[in-house]
Design an enzyme around this catalytic site. Structure first.
Site, PDB file in Angstrom:
ATOM      1  N   GLY A   1       0.808  -1.216   0.000  1.00 42.12           N
ATOM      2  CA  GLY A   1       0.000   0.000   0.000  1.00 42.12           C
ATOM      3  C   GLY A   1       0.838   1.261   0.000  1.00 42.12           C
ATOM      4  O   GLY A   1       0.555   2.213  -0.746  1.00 42.12           O
TER       5      GLY A   1
ATOM      6  N   ASP B   1      -5.211   2.093   7.473  1.00 39.59           N
ATOM      7  CA  ASP B   1      -4.626   0.888   8.047  1.00 39.59           C
ATOM      8  C   ASP B   1      -5.039   0.791   9.506  1.00 39.59           C
ATOM      9  O   ASP B   1      -5.124   1.816  10.207  1.00 39.59           O
ATOM     10  CB  ASP B   1      -3.102   0.925   7.927  1.00 39.59           C
ATOM     11  CG  ASP B   1      -2.485  -0.455   8.010  1.00 39.59           C
ATOM     12  OD1 ASP B   1      -2.039  -0.974   6.969  1.00 39.59           O
ATOM     13  OD2 ASP B   1      -2.468  -1.050   9.112  1.00 39.59           O
TER      14      ASP B   1
ATOM     15  N   ARG C   1      -0.682 -19.501  -0.717  1.00 37.81           N
ATOM     16  CA  ARG C   1      -1.659 -18.415  -0.686  1.00 37.81           C
ATOM     17  C   ARG C   1      -3.012 -18.918  -0.162  1.00 37.81           C
ATOM     18  O   ARG C   1      -3.725 -18.197   0.530  1.00 37.81           O
ATOM     19  CB  ARG C   1      -1.827 -17.819  -2.083  1.00 37.81           C
ATOM     20  CG  ARG C   1      -0.574 -17.093  -2.600  1.00 37.81           C
ATOM     21  CD  ARG C   1      -0.807 -16.534  -3.986  1.00 37.81           C
ATOM     22  NE  ARG C   1       0.349 -15.790  -4.492  1.00 37.81           N
ATOM     23  CZ  ARG C   1       1.332 -16.334  -5.188  1.00 37.81           C
ATOM     24  NH1 ARG C   1       1.306 -17.623  -5.472  1.00 37.81           N
ATOM     25  NH2 ARG C   1       2.340 -15.595  -5.616  1.00 37.81           N
TER      26      ARG C   1
ATOM     27  N   ASN D   1      -8.042 -13.868   5.886  1.00 37.16           N
ATOM     28  CA  ASN D   1      -8.171 -12.703   5.014  1.00 37.16           C
ATOM     29  C   ASN D   1      -9.581 -12.514   4.462  1.00 37.16           C
ATOM     30  O   ASN D   1      -9.934 -11.413   4.032  1.00 37.16           O
ATOM     31  CB  ASN D   1      -7.161 -12.789   3.868  1.00 37.16           C
ATOM     32  CG  ASN D   1      -5.751 -12.446   4.337  1.00 37.16           C
ATOM     33  OD1 ASN D   1      -5.565 -11.950   5.443  1.00 37.16           O
ATOM     34  ND2 ASN D   1      -4.767 -12.725   3.508  1.00 37.16           N
TER      35      ASN D   1
ATOM     36  N   THR E   1      -5.036  -8.433  -1.958  1.00 38.30           N
ATOM     37  CA  THR E   1      -4.929  -9.362  -0.828  1.00 38.30           C
ATOM     38  C   THR E   1      -4.941 -10.811  -1.295  1.00 38.30           C
ATOM     39  O   THR E   1      -5.734 -11.192  -2.153  1.00 38.30           O
ATOM     40  CB  THR E   1      -6.098  -9.123   0.142  1.00 38.30           C
ATOM     41  OG1 THR E   1      -6.100  -7.742   0.533  1.00 38.30           O
ATOM     42  CG2 THR E   1      -5.980 -10.001   1.374  1.00 38.30           C
TER      43      THR E   1
ATOM     44  N   ARG F   1       6.734 -11.269 -13.939  1.00 36.40           N
ATOM     45  CA  ARG F   1       7.710 -12.267 -13.480  1.00 36.40           C
ATOM     46  C   ARG F   1       8.080 -13.227 -14.610  1.00 36.40           C
ATOM     47  O   ARG F   1       9.248 -13.616 -14.741  1.00 36.40           O
ATOM     48  CB  ARG F   1       7.122 -13.030 -12.292  1.00 36.40           C
ATOM     49  CG  ARG F   1       7.093 -12.202 -11.008  1.00 36.40           C
ATOM     50  CD  ARG F   1       6.311 -12.884  -9.891  1.00 36.40           C
ATOM     51  NE  ARG F   1       6.468 -12.149  -8.636  1.00 36.40           N
ATOM     52  CZ  ARG F   1       5.676 -12.281  -7.578  1.00 36.40           C
ATOM     53  NH1 ARG F   1       4.659 -13.148  -7.638  1.00 36.40           N
ATOM     54  NH2 ARG F   1       5.879 -11.580  -6.494  1.00 36.40           N
TER      55      ARG F   1
ATOM     56  N   HIS G   1      -3.705 -16.922  -9.458  1.00 38.78           N
ATOM     57  CA  HIS G   1      -2.494 -16.358  -8.861  1.00 38.78           C
ATOM     58  C   HIS G   1      -2.011 -17.345  -7.803  1.00 38.78           C
ATOM     59  O   HIS G   1      -2.115 -17.119  -6.611  1.00 38.78           O
ATOM     60  CB  HIS G   1      -2.807 -15.000  -8.235  1.00 38.78           C
ATOM     61  CG  HIS G   1      -1.598 -14.279  -7.707  1.00 38.78           C
ATOM     62  ND1 HIS G   1      -0.486 -14.028  -8.466  1.00 38.78           N
ATOM     63  CD2 HIS G   1      -1.354 -13.757  -6.482  1.00 38.78           C
ATOM     64  CE1 HIS G   1       0.397 -13.368  -7.744  1.00 38.78           C
ATOM     65  NE2 HIS G   1      -0.108 -13.203  -6.528  1.00 38.78           N
TER      66      HIS G   1
END
Length: 392
Positions: free
Chosen positions: A100, A120, A175, A182, A206, A238, A262
């Site tokens: 961020g 935040d 992940r 999350n 996220t 990447r 992802h």
């Protein structure tokens, strides 16, 4: 020597308002460039085309014009200006940590917005980052004013909201291990976004990114056009870096895209990848290509393993800026993002990374590339894996 005509030259021609692209002897046109030209209505014409003869002026007329321009009555015509990318009135960043904070810095330096709001839950973090960025404006001269705090109501009035808040991966974690914790973060943010910024385009960063994009859609009730996941932009970068390193060329010489999830089901599209306009096999062996694919899939994990605590920040921030550049018209063409599919590629009702055209309101359309059977199957496997992880 001829040029390698890639999609960037075709997109540049469209941006300049051209409907004909002249191909000179020796030019090499990539398959992706031909497909892009056909899609956007630009004709590729073999040249050289006959140019209109230059107007000739006799010496006396040229002298009279020169003397007139030196006179007091002559006024210089207004300089022509190219259309500029749109500036956002406000960008909000939910999460002011590594990603961020970097997004805020890059957005300010790119003069993207009048206001950048950082939020935040860590006391003082967002306000401190905002103040730090404002202090730098005396050097950088940026116009954006940054504000920061803990209250999610700061998203009010934002045109774009980038959500990076959530727990980061630790070494050994996938992940998918972050889904439980999350999801609650995304749901809390979505409740406020739904009421305070109902017209905003939301970019989810996220992890696990595709699954959290689904949760953001569910919790806000927004149309699929308004909620995007930043994934393919980062994964494609990447992949291009890995190919460039293996081939000994600059990343700018590489055209490559990564679709799918992802995560482990990521699908780098090797059939359409090009190095200096040529197929990968002209530069790399099969084993080298496979190594580049693996490098793209595991790139995030490599950063996590080295950092020990936390995950990548710089590359995800640049990828988020790339998505916003497409939203505001600073970049043209398709960009890989995670969106809810509605029949594209034969997939329904799941968020997946695909090439998409973006505009001020978010998603304009999904572009369906000509994939190999194996690559199309990889997309379907990724879709089923995401469905499985979100099943109750």
């Amino acid at each position: 020597m001829g040029r390698v005509v890639g999609t960037e030259l075709i997109e540049d021609a469209r941006q300049r308002g051209r409907v004909v692209f002249e191909l000179l002897p020796g030019d090499i046109v990539t398959e992706m460039a031909r497909e892009t030209a056909a899609r956007i209505g630009i004709r590729l014409v073999d040249g050289p085309l006959e140019k209109p003869a230059a107007l000739r002026t006799d010496g006396n007329a040229a002298l009279r014009r020169a003397l007139y321009r030196r006179g007091a009555r002559w006024v210089a015509p207004a300089a022509t200006t190219r259309a500029k990318a749109r500036r956002f009135s406000k960008i909000a960043l939910v999460g002011a940590g590594g990603v961020g904070g970097a997004v805020a810095h890059l957005a300010a330096m790119a003069d993207m917005a009048d206001e950048i709001a950082l939020i935040d839950i860590a006391p003082g973090l967002a306000a401190a980052t905002a103040l730090d960025l404002n202090h730098a404006s005396g050097i950088t001269g940026v116009r954006a004013r940054c504000t920061g705090g803990e209250d999610l109501s700061r998203v009010a009035g934002a045109e774009v909201i980038v959500v990076t808040a959530g727990r980061a991966r630790a070494p050994g974690m996938t992940r998918a291990d972050l889904i439980g914790v999350n999801t609650r973060v995304i749901q809390s943010a979505a409740e406020v976004i739904r009421t305070a910024a109902p017209q905003a385009v939301v970019i989810v960063v996220t992890n696990p990114l595709d699954e959290m994009t689904v949760e953001m859609l569910r919790a806000t009730g927004f149309a699929r056009e308004q909620v995007l996941g930043m994934a393919g932009t980062l994964d494609s970068s990447r992949f291009r870096n890995a190919l460039a390193h293996a081939a000994g060329v600059f990343p700018a010489d590489v055209q490559a895209i990564t679709l799918g999830s992802h995560g482990e089901e990521m699908a780098p599209i090797t059939s359409l990848a090009r190095i200096k306009g040529r197929r990968l096999e002209r530069f790399l062996t099969r084993d080298q290509i496979a190594g580049c694919v693996s490098d793209a899939v595991t790139g995030g994990g490599q950063v996590v393993a080295l950092k020990k605590r936390g995950s990548a920040t710089i590359a995800p921030a640049h990828a988020s800026i790339e998505v916003m550049d497409h939203l505001r018209g600073a970049r043209v063409g398709a960009v890989p993002v995670s969106v809810m599919l509605d029949g594209e590629y034969g997939i329904h009702g799941v968020v997946l990374g695909v090439p998409a055209h973006l505009g001020a309101g978010g998603l304009i359309e999904v572009e369906e590339l000509r994939l190999s059977d194996e690559e199309r199957a990889a997309l379907h496997r990724a879709a089923e894996a995401i469905r499985g992880r979100l099943a109750p």
